[in-house]
Design a protein around this motif. Sequence first.
Motif, short mmCIF file in Angstrom:
data_model
loop_
_atom_site.label_atom_id
_atom_site.label_comp_id
_atom_site.label_asym_id
_atom_site.label_seq_id
_atom_site.Cartn_x
_atom_site.Cartn_y
_atom_site.Cartn_z
N VAL A 1 36.34 -14.81 78.30
CA VAL A 1 37.03 -13.52 78.40
C VAL A 1 36.13 -12.48 79.04
N LEU A 2 34.86 -12.45 78.62
CA LEU A 2 33.94 -11.46 79.19
C LEU A 2 33.60 -11.78 80.64
N PHE A 3 33.59 -13.06 81.00
CA PHE A 3 33.38 -13.43 82.40
C PHE A 3 34.52 -12.89 83.26
N THR A 4 35.75 -13.04 82.78
CA THR A 4 36.89 -12.53 83.55
C THR A 4 36.80 -11.02 83.71
N MET A 5 36.30 -10.34 82.66
CA MET A 5 36.09 -8.90 82.77
C MET A 5 35.07 -8.60 83.86
N GLY A 6 33.99 -9.38 83.90
CA GLY A 6 32.94 -9.17 84.88
C GLY A 6 33.43 -9.29 86.31
N THR A 7 34.37 -10.20 86.55
CA THR A 7 34.86 -10.39 87.92
C THR A 7 35.72 -9.22 88.40
N THR A 8 36.11 -8.35 87.48
CA THR A 8 36.91 -7.17 87.86
C THR A 8 36.04 -5.92 88.00
N LEU A 9 34.75 -6.04 87.69
CA LEU A 9 33.87 -4.88 87.71
C LEU A 9 33.06 -4.78 89.00
N VAL B 1 29.63 -2.30 90.72
CA VAL B 1 28.51 -1.44 90.36
C VAL B 1 28.98 0.00 90.19
N GLU B 2 30.01 0.38 90.97
CA GLU B 2 30.51 1.76 90.90
C GLU B 2 31.06 2.09 89.52
N ASP B 3 31.54 1.05 88.80
CA ASP B 3 32.07 1.30 87.46
C ASP B 3 30.99 1.82 86.52
N PHE B 4 29.75 1.48 86.80
CA PHE B 4 28.65 1.95 85.98
C PHE B 4 28.10 3.27 86.50
N THR B 5 28.13 3.45 87.80
CA THR B 5 27.65 4.72 88.37
C THR B 5 28.62 5.86 88.09
N ASN B 6 29.84 5.52 87.68
CA ASN B 6 30.81 6.57 87.32
C ASN B 6 30.32 7.40 86.13
N VAL B 7 29.32 6.85 85.42
CA VAL B 7 28.74 7.60 84.31
C VAL B 7 28.22 8.94 84.82
N PHE B 8 27.70 8.94 86.04
CA PHE B 8 27.12 10.16 86.60
C PHE B 8 28.19 11.05 87.25
N LYS B 9 29.36 10.45 87.57
CA LYS B 9 30.44 11.22 88.17
C LYS B 9 31.28 11.93 87.11
N GLY C 1 47.42 6.21 82.24
CA GLY C 1 46.20 6.95 81.94
C GLY C 1 45.21 6.87 83.09
N ASP C 2 43.98 7.26 82.81
CA ASP C 2 42.91 7.25 83.81
C ASP C 2 42.23 5.89 83.77
N VAL C 3 42.67 4.96 84.62
CA VAL C 3 42.18 3.58 84.58
C VAL C 3 40.69 3.51 84.92
N ALA C 4 40.25 4.30 85.90
CA ALA C 4 38.84 4.30 86.28
C ALA C 4 37.97 4.71 85.10
N LEU C 5 38.40 5.71 84.35
CA LEU C 5 37.66 6.15 83.17
C LEU C 5 37.66 5.05 82.10
N SER C 6 38.79 4.39 81.92
CA SER C 6 38.90 3.31 80.93
C SER C 6 37.94 2.17 81.25
N VAL C 7 37.93 1.75 82.51
CA VAL C 7 37.05 0.66 82.92
C VAL C 7 35.59 1.05 82.71
N SER C 8 35.25 2.27 83.06
CA SER C 8 33.87 2.74 82.90
C SER C 8 33.46 2.77 81.43
N GLY D 1 30.00 -12.69 86.27
CA GLY D 1 31.24 -12.24 86.89
C GLY D 1 31.03 -11.11 87.87
N LEU D 2 30.14 -10.17 87.52
CA LEU D 2 29.82 -9.03 88.38
C LEU D 2 29.18 -9.50 89.69
#
Length: 312
Positions: free
Chosen positions: A50-58, A60-68, A126-133, A180-181
């Motif tokens: 399950v977590l591997f499938t999550m990784g394939t959808t992520l 690097v930008e999903d983590f850099t959104n922390v700063f956005k 909702g805000d999908v980008a925020l949810s993923v981040s 996955g990433l």
Amino acid sequence: MKRIFKFIEKYYFIIILLSVAVSLVFPNSFQWVLSNYGGVNILNLLLSMVLFTMGTTLKVEDFTNVFKKPKEISVGIATQYIAMPLIALALAKIFSLNEALTVGLILVGTVPGGTASDVITFLSKGDVALSVSLTAVSTVIAPIITPLITLVLIGNQIHFNPVDMFLSIIEIVIIPIMIGLILNSKFPDFCERLKDYLPALSAIVICLIVAGVIGANKQAILTSSSIIILVIMMQYFLAMMIGFGVGYLAGMDRKQIITVAIELAFQNSGLSTGLAKAHFPNLAQATVPGALYSVWQNFAGSILAYLFRRWV
């Protein structure tokens, strides 16, 4: 084939209810889920899938959104790891749950957000980008935060090794996500095509985990079902209410408020079940809250998504 997978994804909440029914009528049918094969823990393997499938959808930008979106991310993560564990502890004490159910409930509160939150956020407009981040960040810091909070809340009453839990989360969560990433960064077109199938695959795996845990604990669930089900429902709705309140007080817009509420209420219940089985083997019922929470959050979430769509 794609149509079948889309059907599974769309009617996931019905399929998980059917899995629960089958596991209660034929409890031994999913016994293999909690077994070991060739030295491999099947439950942990399924969680890693399950977590591997999550990784394939992520990305690097999903983590850099922390700063956005620093405010939204920090508020969501802080509330996730403060409110949810405290809700679990309070409910366990108010309803005088036994030792095993208390451990299971607290683990539901201390694990990161679940991947289903991204799907429900999408369905809720909702805000999908925020949810993923939020899901990505809470998951990445889970190896440190989850064992630490669990130790603080129950370490004095029940012995367990937080270092071993840290290593388990690295093995079950972080490594599969990173694989996955990397796969997504190297072969983005291939991973894009996989998106049509991976949500349904994750849904099937979660159904198997829930069915396995409920089948193995059938008697315990039937004898304590009314109390623990009530507690699980309260944990879920209190999380939603706190999410709405925190989002509103933080000055977020409607989409962001809905997203934070969903992210808070949707826990990685499969991981909580796996950790309960691995680190509290003498407390069989500790796996029950995670399994029941998985059923409830997906069933209730599907209904709430319809209501949220009308509100946004």
